[in-house]
Write an enzyme that holds these catalytic residues in place. Sequence first.
Site, PDB file in Angstrom:
ATOM      1  N   GLU A 100       0.779  -1.119  -0.013  1.00 34.50           N
ATOM      2  CA  GLU A 100      -0.050   0.182   0.025  1.00 34.50           C
ATOM      3  C   GLU A 100       0.909   1.100   0.089  1.00 34.50           C
ATOM      4  O   GLU A 100       0.409   2.388  -0.680  1.00 34.50           O
ATOM      5  CB  GLU A 100      -1.086   0.012   1.353  1.00 34.50           C
ATOM      6  CG  GLU A 100      -2.019  -1.221   1.237  1.00 34.50           C
ATOM      7  CD  GLU A 100      -1.232  -2.515   1.486  1.00 34.50           C
ATOM      8  OE1 GLU A 100      -0.297  -2.639   2.268  1.00 34.50           O
ATOM      9  OE2 GLU A 100      -2.186  -3.545   1.582  1.00 34.50           O
TER      10      GLU A 100
ATOM     11  N   PHE B 154      -6.177  -0.189   5.232  1.00 32.33           N
ATOM     12  CA  PHE B 154      -4.872  -0.629   4.554  1.00 32.33           C
ATOM     13  C   PHE B 154      -4.668   0.660   3.649  1.00 32.33           C
ATOM     14  O   PHE B 154      -3.804   1.253   3.260  1.00 32.33           O
ATOM     15  CB  PHE B 154      -4.812  -1.725   3.894  1.00 32.33           C
ATOM     16  CG  PHE B 154      -5.256  -2.950   4.552  1.00 32.33           C
ATOM     17  CD1 PHE B 154      -5.033  -3.044   5.658  1.00 32.33           C
ATOM     18  CD2 PHE B 154      -6.151  -3.783   4.003  1.00 32.33           C
ATOM     19  CE1 PHE B 154      -5.312  -4.509   6.465  1.00 32.33           C
ATOM     20  CE2 PHE B 154      -6.624  -4.778   4.678  1.00 32.33           C
ATOM     21  CZ  PHE B 154      -6.129  -5.182   5.923  1.00 32.33           C
TER      22      PHE B 154
END
Lengths: 306, 313
Positions: free
Chosen positions: B56, B81
């Site tokens: 991410e 996330f």
Amino acid sequence: MKEKRLSIDFFIVNELDAQGLISPEWSNTVIDEKKIQHLKNTAQKVRRKIIEILGRAGSGHPGGSLSSTEIIVSLYEGIMDVDPSQPRKMQRDRLVLSKGHSCPALYVMLAFKGFFPVEDLDHLRQWGSHLQGHPDMKSTPGVDMSSGSLGQGLSAACGIALAAKIDKRDFWTYCIIGDGEAQEGQIWEASMFAAHNKLDNLIVFLDFNKQQIEGRVDEIIGPLQYEEKWKSFGWHVQTIDGHSFKEIFHAVDTAKKSRFKPFMIIANTVKGKGVSFMEWNLDFHGTAPKGTEIEKAISEINDSAF
Amino acid sequence: MAELKGTRDGYGEALIELGEKDSNIVVLDADLGSSTRARKFATKFPERYFNVGVAEQNMIGIASGLACTGKTVFASTFAIFATGRPWEQIRNSVCFSNLNVKIVASHGGITVGADGASHQSLEDVAIMRCIPNMKVIVPCDYEETKKTMREIVKVKGPYYIRLGRAKYPVLTNPDTPFEVGKGHIFRKGKHVTIISTGTMLDHALKAAAQLEKQDVQAEVMHIHTIKPIDAELIAASAKKTRCVVTVEEHSVIGGLGSAVSEVLCSCCPVPVERIGIQDKFGRSGSPEVLIKVYNMDVPDIVEAAKKVIQKKD
């Protein structure tokens, strides 16, 4: 200088020699002696100015600025296609200085190229100046990406290179990362991404100056087998002397001819290069020279013979 | 009974609609594209869709590079996330330079359900709205998600759009007014103002209906844009009703309840009751059970309204 490096960093240099990575054969087609002399003169001026502006600012990072000087001078004096009168032109090469704390070297080079007046450098790190402590693309003409928080610039460079691929544009994206910075996990996320997406328009320099803020990189967190690491991540890798213009230009030339993989140039450098009392001296990672140190450093740089 | 549809489905469909109009749109995904519905874009525009893998921080960095080369970038994964893991990348690589990155996250809130605490994002609005340049929108349903998408592509700069996992009642239609930064009053009243965000609008409206039976006229305001918040509308309603209940599927620390309180304390100090997650982590369970257990259900809103009315001057 090499002797000094051997004595202090015997382990690292020995390892590189054993891999046969130093001194490939050169041709003069890429860069001639006249050009090299010009680059050396420019680097001398850049170093002098770095010391002056850091001294005036009273804070900043001389060590990494001086270790990356030849790389940055090379990029803006013969490698990158940029136009100081149109810093945001779409068709231009781009540099992400991921190790943003080395920005004094970049700022000086950009000023010398004419992106902004050289006098602006006198206000580095001051209130009201466009020259922030770490690069700010919104403030400074010629800065292609904001940086300063380590580990993030390589991802941004991948994004820029990817945009070029999507639009079938033929500009080059350059990025300079640090060896301490390579401890960030995001560097390796980006390295996977660049290889997976075959970003062969991306050329990255690792300013391998072997020191970070708290000590020697190999003593803080190893292993340092950068060649093996990036090769195994699917990159072309070449190791050079990061203070040799000949080697920098040849490596970039090789990189531009290479296809299907991103290109990592591991540049062996000396932290604080060019000022004897700053070389290999951790005190000058993030502390500006002051008082007589400034005069001494400038006089050393002025006296350096090429 | 309103039709049930996923807000994330509105996202996936809007992406295709926008992708057809604008070839400059690029979509990034961190290996959850099927769940976020971002992957729908790949079926039409595979050359502009990149699954960066489970990475991410890199996704946000790639987005920043694409954006500073002129792309409009949508980056999607689960809310926890999308905001928690790469918070500093969002701050330094995107927001600091005001880059054109739209972070659209699904799986916001407790109604993620069975996956439990690790996947229930209850703090994302708080940590996004505190970053300068970032704008935050939490649509109430499928239709409003599509409208949100159409509007945010018109404005350069970072946005955080929070969507859910479950199917939620479709309470708006294509003609319901929608303007970024403007709240919308779904029901007029004079005794108390109930301000909700996201899919909790349904609960707020049901609570108002129950209150009416007890002779309490509640005004129901939907705030989709938590930042910049519609301070004018909130203040005007609070001046009239003199008390406020906020309702959100998010921690009461830093979310809508905080944002509304910030507005009121400076221009119209009135009592406020905040319905939401009370400084706790989530647990596994069905969305319906969790909403009850965490005291965010219709009876909880009704009780909060009565309580806050008692506190009025």
